[in-house]
Scaffold this motif. Structure first.
Motif, PDB file in Angstrom:
ATOM      1  N   LYS A 301      13.721 -17.640  22.031  1.00  0.00           N
ATOM      2  CA  LYS A 301      12.747 -17.533  20.933  1.00  0.00           C
ATOM      3  C   LYS A 301      13.427 -17.168  19.623  1.00  0.00           C
ATOM      4  CE  LYS A 301       8.870 -16.227  23.908  1.00  0.00           C
ATOM      5  NZ  LYS A 301       7.898 -15.150  24.282  1.00  0.00           N
ATOM      6  N   VAL A 302      14.401 -16.269  19.682  1.00  0.00           N
ATOM      7  CA  VAL A 302      15.089 -15.847  18.457  1.00  0.00           C
ATOM      8  C   VAL A 302      16.006 -16.957  17.947  1.00  0.00           C
ATOM      9  CG1 VAL A 302      16.638 -14.125  17.443  1.00  0.00           C
ATOM     10  CG2 VAL A 302      14.951 -13.425  19.140  1.00  0.00           C
ATOM     11  N   GLU A 303      16.617 -17.721  18.858  1.00  0.00           N
ATOM     12  CA  GLU A 303      17.514 -18.815  18.444  1.00  0.00           C
ATOM     13  C   GLU A 303      16.767 -19.864  17.628  1.00  0.00           C
ATOM     14  OE1 GLU A 303      21.108 -19.120  21.723  1.00  0.00           O
ATOM     15  OE2 GLU A 303      19.178 -20.034  22.196  1.00  0.00           O
ATOM     16  N   LEU A 304      15.475 -20.055  17.921  1.00  0.00           N
ATOM     17  CA  LEU A 304      14.684 -21.022  17.151  1.00  0.00           C
ATOM     18  C   LEU A 304      14.521 -20.573  15.702  1.00  0.00           C
ATOM     19  CD1 LEU A 304      11.888 -21.867  19.751  1.00  0.00           C
ATOM     20  CD2 LEU A 304      13.843 -23.276  19.117  1.00  0.00           C
ATOM     21  N   VAL A 305      14.458 -19.253  15.476  1.00  0.00           N
ATOM     22  CA  VAL A 305      14.268 -18.715  14.122  1.00  0.00           C
ATOM     23  C   VAL A 305      15.602 -18.614  13.386  1.00  0.00           C
ATOM     24  CG1 VAL A 305      13.329 -16.784  12.790  1.00  0.00           C
ATOM     25  CG2 VAL A 305      12.276 -17.422  14.965  1.00  0.00           C
ATOM     26  N   TYR A 306      16.669 -18.316  14.139  1.00  0.00           N
ATOM     27  CA  TYR A 306      18.003 -18.159  13.535  1.00  0.00           C
ATOM     28  C   TYR A 306      18.976 -19.145  14.193  1.00  0.00           C
ATOM     29  CZ  TYR A 306      16.034 -13.781  11.810  1.00  0.00           C
ATOM     30  OH  TYR A 306      15.252 -12.843  11.203  1.00  0.00           O
ATOM     31  N   PRO A 307      18.847 -20.441  13.901  1.00  0.00           N
ATOM     32  CA  PRO A 307      19.707 -21.447  14.572  1.00  0.00           C
ATOM     33  C   PRO A 307      21.172 -21.359  14.161  1.00  0.00           C
ATOM     34  CG  PRO A 307      18.397 -22.459  12.828  1.00  0.00           C
ATOM     35  CD  PRO A 307      17.896 -21.058  12.959  1.00  0.00           C
ATOM     36  N   LEU A 337      14.528  -6.162  19.557  1.00  0.00           N
ATOM     37  CA  LEU A 337      15.928  -5.773  19.383  1.00  0.00           C
ATOM     38  C   LEU A 337      16.819  -6.964  19.034  1.00  0.00           C
ATOM     39  CD1 LEU A 337      16.455  -3.176  22.255  1.00  0.00           C
ATOM     40  CD2 LEU A 337      16.359  -2.735  19.802  1.00  0.00           C
ATOM     41  N   ILE A 338      16.639  -8.069  19.760  1.00  0.00           N
ATOM     42  CA  ILE A 338      17.474  -9.249  19.508  1.00  0.00           C
ATOM     43  C   ILE A 338      17.152  -9.842  18.137  1.00  0.00           C
ATOM     44  CG2 ILE A 338      18.067 -11.563  20.321  1.00  0.00           C
ATOM     45  CD1 ILE A 338      17.463 -10.604  23.160  1.00  0.00           C
ATOM     46  N   ARG A 339      15.875  -9.885  17.787  1.00  0.00           N
ATOM     47  CA  ARG A 339      15.486 -10.410  16.474  1.00  0.00           C
ATOM     48  C   ARG A 339      16.023  -9.510  15.359  1.00  0.00           C
ATOM     49  NH1 ARG A 339       9.518 -11.642  16.549  1.00  0.00           N
ATOM     50  NH2 ARG A 339       9.405  -9.375  16.716  1.00  0.00           N
ATOM     51  N   ASN A 340      15.977  -8.201  15.569  1.00  0.00           N
ATOM     52  CA  ASN A 340      16.505  -7.261  14.577  1.00  0.00           C
ATOM     53  C   ASN A 340      18.014  -7.456  14.396  1.00  0.00           C
ATOM     54  OD1 ASN A 340      16.090  -4.585  12.979  1.00  0.00           O
ATOM     55  ND2 ASN A 340      17.797  -4.143  14.350  1.00  0.00           N
ATOM     56  N   ALA A 341      18.736  -7.645  15.515  1.00  0.00           N
ATOM     57  CA  ALA A 341      20.186  -7.866  15.443  1.00  0.00           C
ATOM     58  C   ALA A 341      20.503  -9.169  14.714  1.00  0.00           C
ATOM     59  CB  ALA A 341      20.782  -7.878  16.843  1.00  0.00           C
TER      60      ALA A 341
END
Length: 438
Positions: A301-307, A337-341
Motif C-alpha cells: 500500500k505504501v509503495e503505491l504512494v511512494y513509488p 510506521l512504514i508510511r511515516n518512514a
C-alpha cells in the motif's frame, strides 16, 4: 459564663474584620485576574477568527469581509490608519513583530487590533468588560465564606462550652471509653502503617486526575487548531461562490470545499480512534494470523504512494510469526510506521522483524534526518509535528504515531524511536505480545 460570651463576641468581631480584609486583598485580586483573563480570551478568540478570514486574502483590506465578520462576531470592527490609534511606543514596536495585538487598557474597554497589508488597521471592540469591579458572584462568595467562617466559630465555641462546663463524671466516662477503644495495639499498628500508603495513593490519584484534565484540554485545543485550516478554506470558498460576482474558478472552489470536508471527516475519525485507544475503550477482536502477511500488505500500500522509494524487508528467523492479536489494528500500526518512514526518508526504508519467546519485534528504519533525542517522547503525542515548515498534506494530521502508541499499549506492547545504525535516520521499534487475552 457571661465573660466567656463577651470574649467570644470580641474575638468573633475581630476575626470577621480580619476575614474581610483577607477577602479584599486575597480573593478580590484573584477573581479580578480570572475575569481579566476571561475578557482577554474573548478578545483573543474574535481576533484570531478575524485573522483567519483576512489571512485567506493575504491581509488585503476588504470592507465586505470586515462587515461580514462584524455581523457574525456581533462586534464593531473599524478600519483606522495608524495615526488614529492611541498606541504607545512599545505597542507600535510590537506591531513590527506581530500581526495583531490586544489592548486591555484602551479608553473605552478592551480592543483587538489586526494589521493589514493596506494602510488600515482593523480594530475590533471595544468589549465592555468590568473585570476590576465587585460583581454579584463576588458578593455571593463573600457571603458564603463569612457564613461558613462564622458557623465554624459558633460551633467551636459551643463545643468549648460543652467541655468547659461538662460534669466531671461524664468527662471521665468518655475518656475511659476512648482508652478502651485503643487498647488493641494491633489496630493502632495497622492504622499507623497504612496511613502513609493511603496518603500516597490519594496524591497519585489527584496527580493522575489533574494530568488527565490537562491532556483533555490540550487535545481540545489541538483539535480546534486542526479544524481551523479546512474550515477557513471552506468559508473562503463559500463566500466567493455566494458573492454577487460569479468567480471564474467556481469548479475549483467546489473541489476545494469537497476536499476540505473530506479532510475534516478524516480528522474526526482519527480523533475518535485515538480517544478510544487512549481511554482503553477500543474493543479488541483478536484472531490468528501471520504478521509477515500484514507487513507485506502494508508495504504494498505504501509503495503505491511512494513509488520512488526503495523498500526492503529483513526477516529473522524466516518463519514462526503466527500471533493472536487484533489484525486490523496491527495492520494500521504497521501501515502508519512504514508510511511515516517513507514520508521522511530520502530514498530507502528498511523493515526488520524478529521475535523472542514471548514477543514480536518490528523495526522500521529510514535514511532521513532522524528524530532529535530531546523530542523522541514528544513525537508520540497527538498533533505533534517536528517539522513546522511542512504543510498538512505532507505532515499529516499528527495523530499517526499517537495511534501507533495506543495500539501498542492495547496489545501489551511498546513503541520507541532510536537512531538507525543501518540507514542513519530514525529507527522505530515496535514490540508486541505474541498473543493477548480479551
Amino acid at each position: 459564663m457571661k465573660k466567656q460570651i463577651l470574649s467570644f463576641l470580641t474575638v468573633l468581631i475581630l476575626s470577621n474584620a480580619a476575614a474581610g480584609i483577607a477577602l479584599y486583598y486575597v480573593y478580590f485580586p484573584w477573581s479580578t485576574d480570572i475575569d481579566y483573563e476571561a475578557a482577554k480570551e474573548e478578545v483573543r478568540n474574535d481576533l484570531l477568527e478575524l485573522n483567519v478570514r483576512f489571512s485567506q486574502i493575504d491581509y488585503q483590506y476588504q470592507k465586505s469581509i470586515a462587515d461580514k465578520a462584524s455581523l457574525e462576531l456581533k462586534r464593531e470592527i473599524k478600519a483606522l490608519p495608524l495615526e488614529e490609534l492611541d498606541l504607545n511606543k512599545e505597542q507600535r514596536t510590537q506591531f513590527k513583530l506581530d500581526r495583531y495585538m490586544i489592548d486591555m487598557e484602551a479608553e473605552d474597554g478592551p480592543i483587538g487590533i489586526l494589521k493589514t497589508n493596506s494602510d488600515n488597521y482593523l480594530v475590533i471592540g471595544p468589549y465592555y468588560s468590568q473585570y476590576d469591579a465587585i460583581n454579584l458572584r463576588d458578593l455571593f462568595a463573600y457571603f458564603i465564606f463569612l457564613l461558613v467562617f462564622n458557623g465554624l466559630c459558633v460551633w467551636g465555641f459551643i463545643q468549648y462550652l460543652k467541655i468547659r462546663f461538662m460534669p466531671a463524671s461524664i468527662a471521665i466516662d468518655r475518656v475511659s471509653k476512648t482508652l478502651k477503644l485503643h487498647q488493641d495495639d494491633h489496630i493502632l499498628t495497622n492504622v499507623m502503617g497504612n496511613t502513609p500508603t493511603l496518603v500516597d495513593t490519594i496524591f497519585e490519584l489527584q496527580n493522575d486526575h489533574e494530568k488527565n484534565i490537562q491532556n483533555q484540554q490540550d487535545l481540545m485545543h489541538a483539535v480546534a487548531h486542526e479544524f481551523r485550516g479546512p474550515m477557513a478554506r471552506i468559508s473562503f470558498a463559500t463566500d466567493l461562490l455566494l458573492s454577487d460576482k460569479k468567480p471564474n474558478n467556481s469548479a475549483q472552489l467546489k473541489t476545494d470545499v469537497e476536499s476540505s470536508l473530506e479532510e475534516l471527516d478524516a480528522l474526526v475519525k482519527e480523533v475518535l480512534d485515538y480517544s478510544r485507544l487512549k481511554d482503553g475503550h477500543q474493543v479488541l477482536k483478536p484472531e490468528n494470523f501471520n504478521i509477515l502477511d500484514v507487513i507485506s500488505s502494508a508495504r504494498k500500500k505504501v509503495e503505491l504512494v511512494y513509488p520512488n522509494k526503495n523498500f526492503q524487508v529483513e526477516i529473522n528467523p524466516t518463519s514462526g510469526f503466527e500471533c493472536y492479536l487484533d489484525q486490523k489494528l496491527i495492520e494500521r500500526a504497521l501501515l502508519n510506521l512504514i508510511r511515516n518512514a517513507a514520508k521522511f526518508s530520502f530514498a530507502n526504508v528498511l523493515v526488520k522483524i524478529s521475535k523472542t519467546s514471548d514477543e514480536i519485534i518490528v523495526q522500521v528504519e529510514d535514511d532521513g534526518n532522524g528524530v532529535p533525542p530531546g523530542k523522541r517522547l514528544r513525537i508520540f503525542e497527538p498533533f505533534t509535528r517536528l517539522d513546522h515548515s511542512r504543510s498538512r498534506d505532507s505532515g499529516g494530521a499528527g495523530l499517526g504515531l499517537a495511534i501507533v502508541k495506543g495500539i501498542a499499549l492495547r496489545h501489551n506492547g511498546h513503541i520507541e524511536v532510536q537512531d538507525s545504525d543501518d540507514l542513519g535516520g530514525a529507527n522505530f521499534i515496535l514490540k508486541l505480545a505474541i498473543s493477548i487475552e480479551v
